[in-house]
Enzyme design. Structure first.
Site, PDB file in Angstrom:
ATOM      1  N   GLY A 114      37.266  37.312  38.127  1.00  0.00           N
ATOM      2  CA  GLY A 114      36.646  37.553  39.242  1.00  0.00           C
ATOM      3  C   GLY A 114      35.013  36.634  39.156  1.00  0.00           C
ATOM      4  O   GLY A 114      34.985  35.784  38.488  1.00  0.00           O
ATOM      5  N   SER A 115      34.025  37.177  39.836  1.00  0.00           N
ATOM      6  CA  SER A 115      32.809  36.414  39.849  1.00  0.00           C
ATOM      7  C   SER A 115      32.147  36.593  38.557  1.00  0.00           C
ATOM      8  O   SER A 115      30.951  35.602  38.572  1.00  0.00           O
ATOM      9  CB  SER A 115      32.180  37.061  40.904  1.00  0.00           C
ATOM     10  OG  SER A 115      32.628  36.693  42.282  1.00  0.00           O
ATOM     11  N   VAL A 116      32.507  37.278  37.648  1.00  0.00           N
ATOM     12  CA  VAL A 116      31.590  37.218  36.400  1.00  0.00           C
ATOM     13  C   VAL A 116      31.647  35.843  35.655  1.00  0.00           C
ATOM     14  O   VAL A 116      30.919  35.382  35.098  1.00  0.00           O
ATOM     15  CB  VAL A 116      31.890  38.402  35.374  1.00  0.00           C
ATOM     16  CG1 VAL A 116      31.495  39.689  35.787  1.00  0.00           C
ATOM     17  CG2 VAL A 116      33.406  38.536  35.132  1.00  0.00           C
ATOM     18  N   PHE A 117      33.056  35.397  36.110  1.00  0.00           N
ATOM     19  CA  PHE A 117      33.163  33.982  35.354  1.00  0.00           C
ATOM     20  C   PHE A 117      32.440  32.754  36.051  1.00  0.00           C
ATOM     21  O   PHE A 117      32.514  31.657  35.621  1.00  0.00           O
ATOM     22  CB  PHE A 117      34.700  33.616  35.852  1.00  0.00           C
ATOM     23  CG  PHE A 117      35.313  32.412  34.859  1.00  0.00           C
ATOM     24  CD1 PHE A 117      35.748  32.939  33.614  1.00  0.00           C
ATOM     25  CD2 PHE A 117      35.858  31.289  35.372  1.00  0.00           C
ATOM     26  CE1 PHE A 117      36.387  32.291  32.563  1.00  0.00           C
ATOM     27  CE2 PHE A 117      36.424  30.451  34.246  1.00  0.00           C
ATOM     28  CZ  PHE A 117      36.520  30.871  32.875  1.00  0.00           C
TER      29      PHE A 117
END
Length: 577
Positions: free
Chosen positions: A301-304
């Site tokens: 998800g958004s940590v990427f």
């Protein structure tokens, strides 16, 4: 009269002659027998000596392998995490026992050791002078057997692996089996250093096969080396305490946390939930023994988005103040409609990351193109093993641009269509924290002998330079804003600033579709923001009813970072309450 005398003389002569012949015959027989005995003795002496001497040695001496002391595993502060304690092992000499003695022993031993009588009977029915009955039994059971004074039984002093902290760092330390052979994690990977080299000895027995405290020959065992971990018992406790709370509070399926020095790659703490007791591993569930932090793959998800942000700034395609229109929450990529968690309009690139806009990040990725995005995904270490010194690591998954679909440019930059592990995320955020370097993570600090001399020392290894110091500094400022102004507010720590990124990844259903009720909530960050001493990656698998990373994972980061930074700076961590 004369005739009678002659007859008597004749008879005596015949008798004496017969007597001599019989005596000579008997003497000859004895002489032949003596000759045979001498021949037999010579045969035995010269041709059967070794065989018969071996039988005698086996009857009056017993060969035993002498177990070496397995090396101790210490944390970085030299607190023992795995060590050997003395234990008694029960053996029997079935050849010295009659059936009545065996029957009596079976009843008593099965009751004391809680063993199946059939098992004991099978052992005692073997025609051997030595056989194990039970290895490394508790002291109270050994004492009870001693009091029974059973004929044909004895004890051999061995050592048993013990883990004083039970559950703490179980997935890092691992465990050794009954014969002190490492079977999991550090115990297995560094077994050649820990196990030592066995010795041997011949102890003497009397005619009744009773062991005497006399040794005929002996070669002393060589004890194993000691392993010093980078793990800090205090930091490990803090990390596990907070992870356990979140795991239970959010009714999660699983959870992982990695605490690491961003400048060296040294693992200061690593934990998973569920977990298991190292002292009772044989009764533990296999799922609880899995080291999720290095062998479970998930879409992040958004940590990427830290990868896309770093690539955009490093390639000078945009800057922090570049305006991006986020389409008010709906944007078509090929045949797929991309959404944000809330409708957003014009944002600066800094705000795109702070607010975790999928649409804004995708638009920036489209400017970069698939080749550049894929290159930075690989530079940050995704799709390859990190090289951590723990068994079972998987490489994750990162597709080559040739395998991208038309919608991949709207999925991969926001953490979909890519598989990562917790340890990979910890390393990726370390790149931002340490000025752009990808480090190799390592658990073991050094190996020492029993005199404290270093046998082998493990030093930090830089895998490659990923981004410039300037780019890392700029991304750090953006990630500080994520915590101060954006989706990571629950990660804030009183007393110093922190930086990080939230993530909420949808899990895939068996049919390949994204689930609407199974998520992975995550937070990766470092502290303090301007002078990082620690990076922390927190993964919560299938939390409910709340599942956003900023809600379930960010608070864990906050509490762990607060205590760990204070501890590393020489201050007392806050109370466990």
């Amino acid at each position: 009269m004369r005739i009678a005398i002659y007859e008597l003389r004749f008879i005596l002569t015949v008798y004496i002659s017969n007597y001599r012949r019989r005596t000579e015959a008997v003497f000859l027989l004895f002489l032949i027998f003596l000759g045979l005995c001498i021949i037999r003795l010579l045969y035995i002496q010269f041709f059967r000596y070794q065989y018969l001497s071996g039988i005698a040695r086996r009857q009056h001496s017993l060969f035993m392998e002498l177990e070496p002391r397995r090396g101790t595993i210490f944390d970085t502060m030299l607190k023992a995490q795995a060590l050997n304690l003395p234990a008694d092992s029960l053996y029997a000499s079935p050849n010295t026992m009659d059936e009545k003695e065996k029957s009596a022993a079976i009843g008593k031993i099965s009751g004391i050791l809680h063993l199946n009588p059939a098992y004991i009977k099978d052992r005692l029915d073997r025609k051997k002078s030595f056989i194990w009955i039970s290895r490394k039994i508790p002291p109270e059971e050994a004492e009870a057997i001693n009091k029974s004074k059973l004929k044909g039984f004895g004890f051999m002093r061995e050592s048993k692996r013990s883990y004083p902290n039970s559950y703490l760092a179980s997935h890092v330390i691992g465990f050794a089996g009954l014969d002190n052979v490492g079977l999991e994690s550090t115990e297995a990977l560094y077994d050649k250093y820990l196990k030592g080299e066995p010795g041997w000895g011949l102890f003497l027995r009397d005619a009744r096969q009773k062991k005497l405290d006399l040794w005929d020959k002996m070669v002393l065992p060589k004890d194993g080396y000691n392993v010093i971990l980078n793990i800090d018992e205090v930091i490990q406790y803090i990390a596990e305490r907070e992870l356990d709370k979140a795991f239970k509070t959010h009714h999660a399926k699983g959870a992982s946390i990695v605490v690491m020095d961003p400048h060296t790659g040294a693992i200061l703490a690593l934990a998973n939930r569920p977990t298991y007791d190292l002292n009772d591993h044989r009764n533990s569930d296999k799922d609880a023994m899995r080291n999720r932090a290095i062998c479970d793959m998930f879409e992040p998800g958004s940590v990427f988005k830290i990868v896309t942000a770093s690539a955009a700034l490093e390639e000078n395609r945009i800057n922090e103040e570049t305006k991006v229109f986020c389409e008010n929450g709906s944007y078509r990529v090929a045949n797929h409609i991309l959404h944000d968690h809330v409708p957003l309009g014009w944002l600066t690139f800094r705000q795109v990351i702070e607010e975790s806009s999928n649409i804004g990040t995708t638009k920036v990725a489209q400017i970069l193109g698939a080749q550049i995005v894929s290159r930075y995904v690989k530079l940050f270490g995704f799709g390859a093993k990190t090289g951590i010194d723990l068994p079972g690591e998987i490489p994750g998954q990162a597709k080559e641009p040739k395998d991208w679909s038309k919608t991949s440019i709207g999925a991969i930059p926001i953490g979909q269509e890519v598989g990562v592990t917790a340890i990979q995320l910890a390393l990726a955020i370390s790149v931002i924290a340490n000025g752009g370097q990808l480090m190799r993570p390592y658990v073991v600090k050094e190996i020492r002998d029993n005199y404290g001399e270093t046998i082998r020392k493990f030093s930090p290894v830089m895998v490659r330079k990923v981004i410039s110091v300037d780019t890392a500094s700029r991304v750090r400022e953006i990630l500080t804003g994520v915590v101060e102004e954006g989706t990571g507010k629950l990660a804030r720590v009183s007393g110093f600033s922190v930086a990080g990124k939230t993530g909420t990844g949808q899990k895939l259903e068996p049919n390949g579709a994204y689930s609407h009720n199974k998520f992975v909530g995550s937070f990766i960050g470092f502290a303090p923001a301007q002078d990082p001493v620690v990076v922390i990656a927190v993964i919560i698998d299938e939390p409910h009813p709340y599942y956003y990373g900023g809600v379930v994972a960010a608070p864990v980061f906050s509490k762990v970072a607060a205590d760990v930074v204070r501890y590393l700076m020489g201050k007392e961590p806050r109370s466990a309450n």
